[in-house]
Design a protein around this motif. Sequence first.
Motif, PDB file in Angstrom:
ATOM      1  N   ARG A  58       0.820  -1.165   0.003  1.00  0.00           N
ATOM      2  CA  ARG A  58       0.050  -0.168   0.031  1.00  0.00           C
ATOM      3  C   ARG A  58       0.776   1.166  -0.036  1.00  0.00           C
ATOM      4  NH1 ARG A  58      -0.963   4.784   2.673  1.00  0.00           N
ATOM      5  NH2 ARG A  58      -1.201   3.808   5.032  1.00  0.00           N
ATOM      6  N   ASP A  59       1.707   1.713   0.896  1.00  0.00           N
ATOM      7  CA  ASP A  59       1.963   2.864   0.800  1.00  0.00           C
ATOM      8  C   ASP A  59       3.731   1.526   0.020  1.00  0.00           C
ATOM      9  OD1 ASP A  59       3.671   5.223   1.766  1.00  0.00           O
ATOM     10  OD2 ASP A  59       2.281   4.907   3.969  1.00  0.00           O
TER      11      ASP A  59
ATOM     12  N   PRO B 279       0.503   7.555  13.096  1.00  0.00           N
ATOM     13  CA  PRO B 279       1.337   7.797  12.310  1.00  0.00           C
ATOM     14  C   PRO B 279       2.003   9.326  12.007  1.00  0.00           C
ATOM     15  CG  PRO B 279      -1.236   7.965  11.156  1.00  0.00           C
ATOM     16  CD  PRO B 279      -0.733   8.486  12.441  1.00  0.00           C
TER      17      PRO B 279
ATOM     18  N   THR C  41       3.946  11.136   9.800  1.00  0.00           N
ATOM     19  CA  THR C  41       2.977  11.124   7.982  1.00  0.00           C
ATOM     20  C   THR C  41       4.808  11.283   7.601  1.00  0.00           C
ATOM     21  OG1 THR C  41       0.895  11.314   8.429  1.00  0.00           O
ATOM     22  CG2 THR C  41       1.358  11.865   6.138  1.00  0.00           C
TER      23      THR C  41
ATOM     24  N   HIS D 279       3.238   4.009  13.013  1.00  0.00           N
ATOM     25  CA  HIS D 279       3.701   4.230  11.228  1.00  0.00           C
ATOM     26  C   HIS D 279       4.430   6.237  10.921  1.00  0.00           C
ATOM     27  CE1 HIS D 279       2.227   3.662   6.765  1.00  0.00           C
ATOM     28  NE2 HIS D 279       2.259   5.354   6.739  1.00  0.00           N
TER      29      HIS D 279
ATOM     30  N   HIS E  21       7.586   7.732   8.692  1.00  0.00           N
ATOM     31  CA  HIS E  21       8.236   7.766   7.589  1.00  0.00           C
ATOM     32  C   HIS E  21       9.638   8.541   7.865  1.00  0.00           C
ATOM     33  CE1 HIS E  21       5.046   6.712   4.530  1.00  0.00           C
ATOM     34  NE2 HIS E  21       3.812   7.209   5.511  1.00  0.00           N
TER      35      HIS E  21
HETATM   36  O1  KIV Z   1       1.678   8.437   6.242  1.00  0.00           O
HETATM   37  C1  KIV Z   1       0.276   7.622   6.789  1.00  0.00           C
HETATM   38  O2  KIV Z   1      -0.173   8.545   7.549  1.00  0.00           O
HETATM   39  C2  KIV Z   1      -0.307   7.101   5.738  1.00  0.00           C
HETATM   40  C3  KIV Z   1      -1.602   7.047   6.552  1.00  0.00           C
HETATM   41  C4  KIV Z   1      -3.104   6.636   5.660  1.00  0.00           C
HETATM   42  C5  KIV Z   1      -1.353   5.747   8.042  1.00  0.00           C
HETATM   43  O3  KIV Z   1      -0.021   6.047   5.255  1.00  0.00           O
END
Ligand code: KIV
Length: 517
Positions: A13-14, A169, A171, A202, A204
């Motif tokens: 997904r991501d 997250p 994000t 979650h 990044h």
């Molecule tokens: O990075 C993010 O916030 C997401 C959300 C959809 C969880 O990918």
Amino acid sequence: MNDRVFIFDTTLRDGEQALMASLSVEQKLRIARQMARLNVDIIEAGFPISSPGDFESVATIAREVKGPVICGLARLIEKDILTCAKAIKSAQRARIHTFIGTSAIHAEKKLHMGEEEILDNVTKHVKLAHRLCDDVEFSPEDAGRTGADFLCRVVEAAITAGASTINIPDTVGYTTPEHFARIIDDLFKRVPNIGKAVISVHCHNDLGMATANSLTAVSHGARQVECAVNGLGERAGNAALEEIVMAIKVRKDLFRLSTGVNSKEIMRTSKLVRDICGMPVQANKAVVGANAFAHSSGIHQDGILKAKQTYEIMTPQSIGLKEARMNLTSRSGSHMVKNRLLDLGYHERDFDIDALYVRFKALADKKGTVYDDDLITLIEAKSGDDLGDRFVLEYLNVSSGRGTVPTATARILVDGKLFQEAACGDGAVDAATKAIDRISGYKLTIENYHLDAVTGGREAQGRVLIVGRSEEGTFTGTGTSTDIVEASALAYMDIVNKIARMKRFNRKLPASRIEAR
Ligand code: KIV
Ligand code: ZN
């Protein structure tokens, strides 16, 4: 508190969001099947509303892949949630993951919503998701930049409405370990019903802290980590699955936690994702990079020869690799060179290590990495052995193209006698090398393939460099031609002849010496 950390894989997904081209249903299914072998807890299979192809992928994975929970993503919007529920309905265990931006920046600039409107939406739509699926995960998107008070209110509302996993997250990869720990601590302290949900993170990697932030959150009570193989994901990617899993395993003394992941499947998964997604893995990438288990410095190699733990905190076998690699370079000591020669079947009597080492250093200074065949040539040159080619490629015909099974016919002179074989392959080069294998009888795996244009224009000469591994050792071969397949076949033949030379040399050694290899 539970000592099991759930691994939520979001490669499909991501991770997929960040690729130049989206994956087909079949490609996603292959990755999902490998994720099940890796034994992740949850596979986020896609974002069903985003396209008919993604819907189909999620539905197929839900139907076909057993073991992990199959999860689909949905915005906090009725049509997204209904579509997601439909896509995951045939899974053994299904999850809806729904999200909405909660930071002031997202609320004002993207959603044009006030806090109360966001809260109403959370309650209404998490309830809807929960009516359709027992297992609901909620994410306040951009939680890393959301005010603490509002984040607590949103999380409480989502749990009250039926979310059993709350994902936090980061994000945009903005937080640091200390900052992220404060966010998690705050939630545990201030949200009255927090005990009813698993806290997930979650992160990044925009500032290179995704793994550190995720692990810090785990130390502060999070029990699910969302991550992606090879760290794939939006922009700089998500926390890398292999780093999270191996950090928890290697530093069990610190974390006192475990995951259900079968770490021996990590390398296989990493390569599959790399090949299907067309996203190369940097050589120095933690855990799965080509150099992650390669030792180059002489001091390190010497240490490894004495005791592996001197420079290895985890074994290559623990991630499914056969062995560590020792790069012979100008930094390698004579001990390492001698060791490699003994491994190759030579005896100390066959060489004067001091004299050989001087020549080795000169070669390494010129070449960088000295491969097994280079070492053999150094010794053979001294012994005056016949270095002629045993195998000579006389003829090669390859047919390939769209809708055709790539097929190659090779004719090779072996010790003056002509042999011919044909083979099919995944591509023209694969077919050609298979036909050559049939004649040579050697089992060779291509570890690295590199093509350079050595002249310009349409008729440019291509130079192919192949690094191949056989049971006799690792060899390099080069071939040049205006035809790429022919250049590849010539590079391959170069390796085949080096193996032949080595075997010929070994035949002259006393039998006991050969058996000792
Ligand atoms: O990075 C993010 O916030 C997401 C959300 C959809 C969880 O990918
Ligand atoms: Zn994300």
